[in-house]
Scaffold this motif. Structure first.
Motif, mmCIF file in Angstrom:
data_model
loop_
_atom_site.group_PDB
_atom_site.id
_atom_site.type_symbol
_atom_site.label_atom_id
_atom_site.label_comp_id
_atom_site.label_asym_id
_atom_site.label_seq_id
_atom_site.Cartn_x
_atom_site.Cartn_y
_atom_site.Cartn_z
ATOM 1 N N LEU A 1 9.112 1.305 8.261
ATOM 2 C CA LEU A 1 8.368 0.127 8.703
ATOM 3 C C LEU A 1 9.239 -1.123 8.658
ATOM 4 O O LEU A 1 9.320 -1.887 9.627
ATOM 5 C CB LEU A 1 7.133 -0.044 7.814
ATOM 6 C CG LEU A 1 6.174 -1.199 8.096
ATOM 7 C CD1 LEU A 1 4.759 -0.806 7.690
ATOM 8 C CD2 LEU A 1 6.569 -2.462 7.342
ATOM 9 N N PHE A 2 9.932 -1.322 7.534
ATOM 10 C CA PHE A 2 10.746 -2.526 7.365
ATOM 11 C C PHE A 2 11.959 -2.514 8.287
ATOM 12 O O PHE A 2 12.399 -3.562 8.764
ATOM 13 C CB PHE A 2 11.175 -2.653 5.905
ATOM 14 C CG PHE A 2 11.876 -3.938 5.591
ATOM 15 C CD1 PHE A 2 11.361 -5.154 6.015
ATOM 16 C CD2 PHE A 2 13.051 -3.944 4.855
ATOM 17 C CE1 PHE A 2 11.996 -6.350 5.722
ATOM 18 C CE2 PHE A 2 13.689 -5.130 4.553
ATOM 19 C CZ PHE A 2 13.163 -6.333 4.990
ATOM 20 N N ALA B 1 10.978 -2.109 0.102
ATOM 21 C CA ALA B 1 11.396 -1.095 1.061
ATOM 22 C C ALA B 1 12.896 -1.026 1.337
ATOM 23 O O ALA B 1 13.343 -0.071 1.982
ATOM 24 C CB ALA B 1 10.661 -1.324 2.385
ATOM 25 N N GLU B 2 13.684 -2.005 0.918
ATOM 26 C CA GLU B 2 15.120 -1.990 1.225
ATOM 27 C C GLU B 2 15.830 -1.002 0.303
ATOM 28 O O GLU B 2 15.690 -1.061 -0.916
ATOM 29 C CB GLU B 2 15.702 -3.394 1.042
ATOM 30 C CG GLU B 2 17.127 -3.528 1.527
ATOM 31 C CD GLU B 2 17.245 -3.299 3.025
ATOM 32 O OE1 GLU B 2 17.577 -2.149 3.408
ATOM 33 O OE2 GLU B 2 17.012 -4.234 3.799
ATOM 34 N N ALA C 1 -5.534 0.598 -9.594
ATOM 35 C CA ALA C 1 -5.509 1.775 -8.737
ATOM 36 C C ALA C 1 -4.254 1.955 -7.897
ATOM 37 O O ALA C 1 -4.018 3.053 -7.392
ATOM 38 C CB ALA C 1 -6.727 1.747 -7.805
ATOM 39 N N ASN C 2 -3.446 0.915 -7.693
ATOM 40 C CA ASN C 2 -2.265 1.022 -6.840
ATOM 41 C C ASN C 2 -1.093 1.586 -7.656
ATOM 42 O O ASN C 2 -0.573 0.932 -8.557
ATOM 43 C CB ASN C 2 -1.914 -0.363 -6.281
ATOM 44 C CG ASN C 2 -0.807 -0.306 -5.246
ATOM 45 O OD1 ASN C 2 0.206 0.348 -5.434
ATOM 46 N ND2 ASN C 2 -1.005 -0.990 -4.134
ATOM 47 N N GLU C 3 -0.675 2.784 -7.301
ATOM 48 C CA GLU C 3 0.368 3.452 -8.079
ATOM 49 C C GLU C 3 1.696 2.703 -8.032
ATOM 50 O O GLU C 3 2.436 2.667 -9.021
ATOM 51 C CB GLU C 3 0.552 4.883 -7.569
ATOM 52 C CG GLU C 3 -0.654 5.771 -7.822
ATOM 53 C CD GLU C 3 -0.397 7.215 -7.418
ATOM 54 O OE1 GLU C 3 0.768 7.529 -7.057
ATOM 55 O OE2 GLU C 3 -1.339 8.020 -7.468
ATOM 56 N N GLN D 1 0.829 -1.209 0.000
ATOM 57 C CA GLN D 1 0.000 0.000 0.000
ATOM 58 C C GLN D 1 0.866 1.264 0.000
ATOM 59 O O GLN D 1 0.593 2.214 -0.737
ATOM 60 C CB GLN D 1 -0.907 -0.004 1.234
ATOM 61 C CG GLN D 1 -2.017 -1.029 1.203
ATOM 62 C CD GLN D 1 -3.293 -0.479 0.580
ATOM 63 O OE1 GLN D 1 -3.444 0.708 0.368
ATOM 64 N NE2 GLN D 1 -4.214 -1.388 0.278
ATOM 65 N N LEU D 2 1.914 1.286 0.828
ATOM 66 C CA LEU D 2 2.733 2.489 0.961
ATOM 67 C C LEU D 2 3.698 2.676 -0.199
ATOM 68 O O LEU D 2 4.111 3.804 -0.494
ATOM 69 C CB LEU D 2 3.511 2.433 2.280
ATOM 70 C CG LEU D 2 2.668 2.497 3.561
ATOM 71 C CD1 LEU D 2 3.549 2.245 4.783
ATOM 72 C CD2 LEU D 2 1.950 3.831 3.688
ATOM 73 N N GLY D 3 4.080 1.568 -0.862
ATOM 74 C CA GLY D 3 5.013 1.662 -1.980
ATOM 75 C C GLY D 3 6.445 1.835 -1.510
ATOM 76 O O GLY D 3 6.753 1.795 -0.314
ATOM 77 N N SER D 4 7.342 2.040 -2.459
ATOM 78 C CA SER D 4 8.771 2.153 -2.128
ATOM 79 C C SER D 4 9.100 3.602 -1.792
ATOM 80 O O SER D 4 9.305 4.430 -2.663
ATOM 81 C CB SER D 4 9.628 1.672 -3.303
ATOM 82 O OG SER D 4 9.261 2.355 -4.489
#
Length: 415
Positions: free
Chosen positions: A130-131, A166-167, A356-358, A120-123
């Protein structure tokens, strides 16, 4: 959640996601201007989600489990970026608590929720934070031989997808891959030809580790791909002899992925044991062993026909994914590995996320989400009467075509 009851969130249809639903699901903006009814629906949804978030901190394990499952369903079927952006630290604290204090099923649900949160949050910075909080916990559970096996499986998969999203440090990605290698390499055949006896659950753990490793392989540099190719390609074929069908399939798809990456780096790439490998793949593509389940054999044959074609000819059977008014082509093993991974987490909401998820649209190079209003969507649909006429015409044409091959003068009584 106070009573430990699971509140289901209505899933989206794979075939058709209505634009009316998109409008009040923060798909493009939680602050979008919508009618009063939609505002009320949005407020009700947010109220329920806040209850679920609070439920992850409850003393009751049953309530925490229910809250995690409900949040997973919501994040898989709706885009809630603005809502969770404001509450990401609270959600992260709940996930961390469930991972540390919970047992197998609760830990597995918490690890999966972390993946959905990253999707949801993307990179970006939010996912990185979070990670950064959860990665040490994932690794501790994964490397703890006394931990619940199902929890370790979930942590292996979560390390893969969260690292992909996320890394921000390449060396940390490689370190995660080494951690995953230390698991699935235990399923390799020893130098003397023997294999370690493993329980079915441990084999599933190694399969998840291999799939997560293959996912991270898709973002490795050319130098790292060459190193891993030389290290693992000679050993991976031994996994094709594993008793577990999912391990065989994971190994086959990983081999196909390695061949694809190797040929991208060097069009003249040749594998010295190609003949022996192709013989093994061909045997699996035509497997007729009676001791294996029919469903396993069907699934295995289908996959290994594609794997054999990839290894022998460098070919890939392109798959078309249709969603809304768009379509996407899965035309490589790299895209297939990524698509299968995301689909595993969002399930029936995959087509909706593709619309819809960018972040997911950026991964598959689909561009910004299309803004399609309800009038345009209705104009693109056939009415029920039009579909009836179309089906009748197709039926009539099919009947005429078949009649050309039928000789009605034959006296069937003679036979």
């Amino acid at each position: 959640p106070a009573g430990g009851q699971h509140v289901a969130v209505q899933p989206f249809s794979d075939e058709d996601v209505s634009v009316e639903t998109l409008s009040h699901c923060s798909s493009f903006s939680d602050g979008a201007s919508v009618p009063d009814e939609d505002d009320a629906t949005q407020e009700d949804l947010h109220y329920k989600l806040q209850e679920y978030i609070d439920g992850t901190m409850d003393k009751s394990a049953k309530t925490r489990q229910s809250a995690l499952d409900s949040l997973k369903t919501a994040l898989a079927t709706k885009i809630l970026y603005d809502f969770i952006l404001e509450r990401r630290m609270t959600i992260t604290d709940g996930i961390e608590r469930c991972l540390k204090k919970g047992k197998g099923d609760e830990q597995r649900a918490a690890a999966s929720l972390a993946c959905l949160l990253c999707i949801q949050l993307g990179s970006g910075l939010e996912s990185e934070e979070l990670f950064k909080s959860l990665k040490p916990i994932f690794r501790n559970i994964l490397t703890d031989g006394t931990a619940n096996v199902q929890a370790r499986q979930a942590c292996a998969a979560s390390l893969g997808i969260c690292s992909l999203i996320a890394e921000n440090d390449t060396l940390d990605v490689y370190a995660t891959m080494e951690c995953l290698e230390s698991l699935f390499s235990k399923s390799y055949t020893r130098d003397d030809g023997t294999r370690v006896a493993l329980s079915p659950q441990t084999t599933v753990l190694h399969t998840q580790a291999l799939l997560a490793w293959a996912l991270l392989l898709t973002i490795c540099s050319g130098t790292e791909v060459r190193r891993l190719l030389n290290k693992h390609l000679p050993k991976l074929p031994s996994l094709l002899e594993c008793d577990d069908v999912n391990m065989r399939i994971a190994a086959g798809e990983t081999i196909a992925l390695l061949f694809e990456l190797a040929r991208d780096l060097d069009a003249e790439f040749e594998y010295e044991n190609l003949g022996m490998l192709c013989a093994m793949l061909s045997s699996l593509a035509t497997d007729c062993n009676k001791h294996r389940a029919k469903t396993d054999k069907r699934k295995q044959r289908s996959v290994f026909r594609d794997v054999l074609r990839a290894v022998e000819e460098g070919d890939f059977q392109t798959e078309t994914i249709r969603f809304g008014t768009e379509r996407m082509y899965i035309n490589s093993w790299v895209r297939k590995r990524m698509y299968d991974t995301f689909r595993e987490y969002v399930g029936s909401g995959m087509n909706y996320h593709l619309q819809a998820n960018e972040f997911i649209r950026d991964v598959f190079q689909l561009g910004p989400p299309l803004m399609v209003d309800s009038a345009a969507l209705k104009a693109m649909k056939f009415s029920r009467f039009e579909r009836h006429l179309y089906n009748a015409a197709v039926f009539k044409a099919r009947t005429k075509a078949r009649n050309k091959f039928r000789d009605k003068r034959i006296d069937v009584g003679e036979f």
